[in-house]
Design an enzyme around this catalytic site. Structure first.
Site, PDB file in Angstrom:
ATOM      1  N   THR A   1       0.804  -1.214   0.000  1.00  0.00           N
ATOM      2  CA  THR A   1       0.000   0.000   0.000  1.00  0.00           C
ATOM      3  C   THR A   1       0.841   1.270   0.000  1.00  0.00           C
ATOM      4  O   THR A   1       0.416   2.285  -0.559  1.00  0.00           O
ATOM      5  CB  THR A   1      -0.980   0.023   1.190  1.00  0.00           C
ATOM      6  OG1 THR A   1      -0.248  -0.135   2.399  1.00  0.00           O
ATOM      7  CG2 THR A   1      -2.019  -1.065   1.072  1.00  0.00           C
ATOM      8  N   CYS A   2       2.008   1.241   0.615  1.00  0.00           N
ATOM      9  CA  CYS A   2       2.857   2.444   0.645  1.00  0.00           C
ATOM     10  C   CYS A   2       3.316   2.852  -0.756  1.00  0.00           C
ATOM     11  O   CYS A   2       3.653   4.005  -0.989  1.00  0.00           O
ATOM     12  CB  CYS A   2       4.076   2.217   1.531  1.00  0.00           C
ATOM     13  SG  CYS A   2       3.669   2.087   3.268  1.00  0.00           S
ATOM     14  N   PHE A   3       3.332   1.880  -1.662  1.00  0.00           N
ATOM     15  CA  PHE A   3       3.813   2.132  -3.025  1.00  0.00           C
ATOM     16  C   PHE A   3       2.705   2.027  -4.070  1.00  0.00           C
ATOM     17  O   PHE A   3       2.985   2.078  -5.265  1.00  0.00           O
ATOM     18  CB  PHE A   3       4.945   1.160  -3.371  1.00  0.00           C
ATOM     19  CG  PHE A   3       6.089   1.230  -2.409  1.00  0.00           C
ATOM     20  CD1 PHE A   3       6.957   2.311  -2.416  1.00  0.00           C
ATOM     21  CD2 PHE A   3       6.285   0.238  -1.471  1.00  0.00           C
ATOM     22  CE1 PHE A   3       8.009   2.390  -1.518  1.00  0.00           C
ATOM     23  CE2 PHE A   3       7.335   0.301  -0.562  1.00  0.00           C
ATOM     24  CZ  PHE A   3       8.190   1.384  -0.576  1.00  0.00           C
TER      25      PHE A   3
END
Length: 129
Positions: free
Chosen positions: A96-98
């Protein structure tokens, strides 16, 4: 005082993103890792997106990005599709961070469809606003 220039709807949209999800817009601003946009698994993924219900597309976005809505100013980082050639017919994974969805190699569209639906309907995640 500065937020007074926004209507309630505009302010809500700015904070939470758009409920209307445009698959073609996501596709136009996607990037690909370990593959090209015309790889068969990638083409099946976009077929899945176009044939899915609004709920399933929202769940997929939540699975991949942490939010079930389309960001008002687009994805940053870009929505990223990555192929994992070491896995075959497995569940997809996400970072999710990317804004990254990692897809295994699938033998056919039906398997891709089933595995993505299983993942997005059975994952515990948090929601970003």
């Amino acid at each position: 005082k500065d937020i007074a220039i926004f209507s309630n709807f505009e302010f809500h949209s700015l904070l939470n993103g758009r409920s209307l999800i445009d698959i073609d817009e996501i596709r136009a601003f996607s990037k690909y890792q370990n593959c090209e946009a015309n790889h068969i698994v990638i083409l099946w993924f976009w077929q899945f997106m176009h044939q899915s219900t609004h709920l399933d597309v929202s769940l997929l976005l939540k699975f991949v990005t942490g939010s079930s809505k389309f960001p008002l100013d687009g994805f940053s980082p870009l929505f990223t599709l990555t192929l994992d050639y070491d896995k075959f017919n497995a569940l997809p994974t996400a970072h999710t961070c990317f804004n990254q969805l990692v897809l295994p190699i699938y033998s056919d569209y039906t398997t891709l469809n089933k595995k993505i639906l299983l993942a997005i309907h059975n994952s515990d995640s948090f929601e970003m606003t």
